[in-house]
Design a protein around this motif. Sequence first.
Motif, PDB file in Angstrom:
ATOM      1  N   LEU A  30      22.837 -29.125 -27.017  1.00 57.46           N
ATOM      2  CA  LEU A  30      23.529 -30.063 -27.913  1.00 57.46           C
ATOM      3  C   LEU A  30      25.060 -29.906 -27.973  1.00 57.46           C
ATOM      4  N   PRO A  31      25.615 -28.684 -28.088  1.00 58.17           N
ATOM      5  CA  PRO A  31      27.076 -28.586 -28.214  1.00 58.17           C
ATOM      6  C   PRO A  31      27.820 -28.889 -26.905  1.00 58.17           C
ATOM      7  N   ASP A  32      29.118 -29.127 -27.017  1.00 56.16           N
ATOM      8  CA  ASP A  32      29.915 -29.481 -25.840  1.00 56.16           C
ATOM      9  C   ASP A  32      30.103 -28.325 -24.867  1.00 56.16           C
ATOM     10  N   ILE A  33      30.150 -27.112 -25.433  1.00 56.68           N
ATOM     11  CA  ILE A  33      30.332 -25.947 -24.566  1.00 56.68           C
ATOM     12  C   ILE A  33      29.107 -25.040 -24.693  1.00 56.68           C
ATOM     13  N   HIS A  34      28.533 -24.676 -23.566  1.00 55.91           N
ATOM     14  CA  HIS A  34      27.406 -23.759 -23.575  1.00 55.91           C
ATOM     15  C   HIS A  34      27.894 -22.394 -23.109  1.00 55.91           C
ATOM     16  N   VAL A  35      27.798 -21.408 -24.000  1.00 53.79           N
ATOM     17  CA  VAL A  35      28.148 -20.043 -23.634  1.00 53.79           C
ATOM     18  C   VAL A  35      26.842 -19.283 -23.393  1.00 53.79           C
ATOM     19  N   ALA A  36      26.656 -18.826 -22.158  1.00 50.50           N
ATOM     20  CA  ALA A  36      25.423 -18.141 -21.795  1.00 50.50           C
ATOM     21  C   ALA A  36      25.710 -16.660 -21.576  1.00 50.50           C
ATOM     22  N   LEU A  37      24.954 -15.802 -22.259  1.00 48.48           N
ATOM     23  CA  LEU A  37      25.088 -14.369 -22.053  1.00 48.48           C
ATOM     24  C   LEU A  37      23.936 -13.923 -21.168  1.00 48.48           C
ATOM     25  N   ILE A  38      24.228 -13.037 -20.235  1.00 47.51           N
ATOM     26  CA  ILE A  38      23.122 -12.535 -19.414  1.00 47.51           C
ATOM     27  C   ILE A  38      23.363 -11.084 -19.013  1.00 47.51           C
ATOM     28  N   ARG A  39      22.315 -10.285 -19.156  1.00 49.65           N
ATOM     29  CA  ARG A  39      22.414  -8.887 -18.743  1.00 49.65           C
ATOM     30  C   ARG A  39      22.336  -8.833 -17.218  1.00 49.65           C
ATOM     31  N   GLU A  40      23.209  -8.031 -16.631  1.00 48.59           N
ATOM     32  CA  GLU A  40      23.239  -7.972 -15.173  1.00 48.59           C
ATOM     33  C   GLU A  40      21.881  -7.591 -14.595  1.00 48.59           C
ATOM     34  N   GLU A  41      21.148  -6.711 -15.308  1.00 44.29           N
ATOM     35  CA  GLU A  41      19.854  -6.288 -14.744  1.00 44.29           C
ATOM     36  C   GLU A  41      18.839  -7.426 -14.716  1.00 44.29           C
ATOM     37  N   ASN A  42      19.131  -8.535 -15.404  1.00 39.97           N
ATOM     38  CA  ASN A  42      18.207  -9.673 -15.377  1.00 39.97           C
ATOM     39  C   ASN A  42      18.551 -10.701 -14.294  1.00 39.97           C
ATOM     40  N   ILE A  43      19.536 -10.363 -13.481  1.00 41.54           N
ATOM     41  CA  ILE A  43      19.822 -11.243 -12.340  1.00 41.54           C
ATOM     42  C   ILE A  43      18.846 -10.902 -11.216  1.00 41.54           C
ATOM     43  N   VAL A  44      18.155 -11.915 -10.723  1.00 39.90           N
ATOM     44  CA  VAL A  44      17.201 -11.702  -9.626  1.00 39.90           C
ATOM     45  C   VAL A  44      17.644 -12.522  -8.412  1.00 39.90           C
ATOM     46  N   ASP A  45      17.057 -12.185  -7.267  1.00 39.23           N
ATOM     47  CA  ASP A  45      17.474 -12.866  -6.050  1.00 39.23           C
ATOM     48  C   ASP A  45      17.052 -14.323  -6.012  1.00 39.23           C
ATOM     49  N   ASP A  46      15.781 -14.558  -6.350  1.00 38.23           N
ATOM     50  CA  ASP A  46      15.212 -15.855  -6.023  1.00 38.23           C
ATOM     51  C   ASP A  46      14.227 -16.334  -7.091  1.00 38.23           C
ATOM     52  N   PHE A  47      13.822 -17.583  -6.964  1.00 34.27           N
ATOM     53  CA  PHE A  47      12.894 -18.175  -7.936  1.00 34.27           C
ATOM     54  C   PHE A  47      11.600 -17.387  -8.052  1.00 34.27           C
ATOM     55  N   SER A  48      11.084 -16.968  -6.895  1.00 29.98           N
ATOM     56  CA  SER A  48       9.786 -16.297  -6.920  1.00 29.98           C
ATOM     57  C   SER A  48       9.838 -15.041  -7.788  1.00 29.98           C
ATOM     58  N   ASP A  49      11.010 -14.354  -7.806  1.00 31.92           N
ATOM     59  CA  ASP A  49      11.146 -13.176  -8.670  1.00 31.92           C
ATOM     60  C   ASP A  49      10.984 -13.555 -10.143  1.00 31.92           C
ATOM     61  N   VAL A  50      11.472 -14.728 -10.474  1.00 27.27           N
ATOM     62  CA  VAL A  50      11.363 -15.178 -11.866  1.00 27.27           C
ATOM     63  C   VAL A  50       9.899 -15.374 -12.235  1.00 27.27           C
ATOM     64  N   PHE A  51       9.183 -16.145 -11.393  1.00 25.17           N
ATOM     65  CA  PHE A  51       7.793 -16.447 -11.746  1.00 25.17           C
ATOM     66  C   PHE A  51       6.921 -15.202 -11.752  1.00 25.17           C
ATOM     67  N   GLU A  52       7.274 -14.230 -10.912  1.00 22.91           N
ATOM     68  CA  GLU A  52       6.499 -12.992 -10.925  1.00 22.91           C
ATOM     69  C   GLU A  52       6.690 -12.217 -12.229  1.00 22.91           C
ATOM     70  N   ARG A  53       7.876 -12.350 -12.813  1.00 22.82           N
ATOM     71  CA  ARG A  53       8.177 -11.561 -14.006  1.00 22.82           C
ATOM     72  C   ARG A  53       7.752 -12.195 -15.317  1.00 22.82           C
ATOM     73  N   ILE A  54       7.477 -13.472 -15.318  1.00 28.35           N
ATOM     74  CA  ILE A  54       7.102 -14.124 -16.581  1.00 28.35           C
ATOM     75  C   ILE A  54       5.608 -13.950 -16.815  1.00 28.35           C
ATOM     76  N   GLU A  55       5.285 -13.491 -18.041  1.00 24.94           N
ATOM     77  CA  GLU A  55       3.868 -13.289 -18.348  1.00 24.94           C
ATOM     78  C   GLU A  55       3.165 -14.611 -18.592  1.00 24.94           C
ATOM     79  N   LYS A  56       1.881 -14.641 -18.252  1.00 18.85           N
ATOM     80  CA  LYS A  56       1.068 -15.825 -18.512  1.00 18.85           C
ATOM     81  C   LYS A  56       0.429 -15.681 -19.893  1.00 18.85           C
ATOM     82  N   PRO A  57       0.087 -16.690 -20.646  1.00 18.74           N
ATOM     83  CA  PRO A  57       0.395 -18.083 -20.327  1.00 18.74           C
ATOM     84  C   PRO A  57       1.894 -18.361 -20.375  1.00 18.74           C
ATOM     85  N   LEU A  58       2.311 -19.257 -19.497  1.00 14.96           N
ATOM     86  CA  LEU A  58       3.736 -19.523 -19.355  1.00 14.96           C
ATOM     87  C   LEU A  58       4.323 -20.195 -20.604  1.00 14.96           C
ATOM     88  N   PRO A  59       5.531 -19.792 -20.975  1.00 10.47           N
ATOM     89  CA  PRO A  59       6.277 -20.585 -21.959  1.00 10.47           C
ATOM     90  C   PRO A  59       6.903 -21.769 -21.231  1.00 10.47           C
TER      91      PRO A  59
END
Lengths: 462, 164
Positions: B101-130
């Motif tokens: 909603l706001p004009d500026i989106h400030v996103a914080l992210i921990r460096e350890e949560n940076i992954v290489d690729d999409f597949s890394d994301v899906f592997e890390r998310i627990e099921k059932p998916l949000p």
Amino acid sequence: MERIDFYENARRILANPVIVNAVQKATSHALAKRLDTISRIPDFESLRDKARAAKEEIISNFEDFLEKFKKNATRNGFIVHEAKDAKEAKDIVYEIFSNHNVKTVVSSKSMTQEEIEINPFLESKGIVKYETDLGEFIIQTAKQKPSHITAPAIHMTRKEIAQLFHDKLGMEYTEDPEEITYFARQFLREKYFKADAGMSGANFLIADTGSFVVVENEGNARMSTTLPKLHVAVTGIEKLIPSIKDFPNFIKILAPSSTGQHQTVYTNIFSTVGRGREVHIVLIDNGRRKMLADPVLREALMCIRCGGCSNVCPIFQLLGGHAYGSVYSGPIGIIWTYAIFGHSVARDLPFASTLCGACHEICPVRINIPKILLHLRHRVVEKEGGPFAERLLVELWEKVMTHPTVNKFGFRIASKAQVFFERDRKIRCLPWILSRWTEWKDIDPIPGKSFRELWKERQKNS
Amino acid sequence: MERKTEKFIEELKRVDALVFLVSRRELSKKLKEFLDDRRVKEVYLKEEGISFSLDLGDIKIYTEFKEGIPVGITEENFGVAYSGGLVELAKNAEDKLPSLLPDIHVALIREENIVDDFSDVFERIEKPLPDITFVVGPSKTADIEKILVKGAHGPRELVVFIVR
Ligand code: SF4
């Protein structure tokens, strides 16, 4: 639907340089960006193969995957409906809306919604539906039809849009695209908050997780699917992919093939309903199972609607989407229009192609579009017998070419007679039925001596 | 710097995000500096979505959106180096609003949560998916004569703080 007169549409468009220029600009821009982007994706070709393989899996086991999706989506809390045709789909949507006393709807871009012509239907029921994608909003306000799958208002100039918004929506006149965009943003902001329901389509249905995916750049799909408490997604059953594990392969090929972006700004994967909300998925057949049963047409069900084949098609580049007279335009659109709206509506369309093969080459899931188009031409000719002039010509040609004497004299007469039609060493204008031919192309005159005569001379001389 | 962080930053810049690399200790200070620089007095965020303790001094924090709040702050669950994508997980629709909603989106992210690729994301998310949203750059459109305009319906600006 009435028969689509492609030739008449083409004539009308060619007379309008604004459209011709705009479409050329849009398509070449997307193609250049695509090349640049895929040069940074070293495994692009193998991603295409993997995506294709996943779609083949779907096609060969369709009902099982659909069942699986329905089961998992229901478990996620989505309310799943199935509609066999456009009418049933509209009735289902209307029933949901009446149950919730819905008066206004915000909607993000969806080809499937256009296919079933839901807007005039809802309007007739007194429900106001706002298209929120800027391009769609422009053409909705102008009461026109989209001319390009990812750039629906590309046929309009900023002057026209400025005048339109000024006249219809009371915008202070400005031709600055940024200011026009911000005006639309402000106008629609209010609608998102007040709307009783949000609608979307879906780009993918993921069978093993029961999720559906909507990709977009503007944030309007996010708005439409989060602010109203009721979300209705209307989508074709062919959007299935087997697993969330396949999803990365698709997401990596979709945007580059489409707008040339690396990834769209937003990729929304819906797998839950959340507090105080209701989410419906309306799955539409509307001719898709018939395509599935057709050994030639079924391949077209793999389409992920990137629009790449349109961008690269020489016919589309010249005319844009309106020429096809259908929600589905471009090379794959011909096939879809023929399959969904039927032979009598679409019988001109299979001929609106040079069969050059560029669409096959660019298609991220490698659909052999020219092969299917050629096959459809065959069907059209089988049903209609082909145009009289063409039939006559082919028969004449056959006679001339299979009888040596007729051949010899036929060509001799023709090579003498042609002087009446020859200009600058080209034949530009032939009489009667032959005029259909020379209307579009110049032909070389028949040479004074035939090959047989030349050959004889050569034998004699040596 | 790790290779994937480098690639992540490179891709973020390609989609016109403004990127800050900060230590955990200096996060509040740098964030405050950025907000002061833009003369921001109010921000919108969902506390349960943010695992850092932020001290923003006199800046007012809203947990419900009100028209006119210029900045939304989120903590991203993952960053995808492949495309510069920010990954937001949400159980409820309203969790998605601060990045929208706001004009500026400030996103914080921990460096350890940076992954290489999409597949890394899906592997890390627990099921059932949000619900999962990938955010790549500020919202944009080119629907008028193919001219790029940033800030279609969502934020006009994306600012990313990578916290190491
Ligand atoms: S046929 Fe292929 S290139 Fe054309 S829109 Fe579909 S997926 Fe894209």
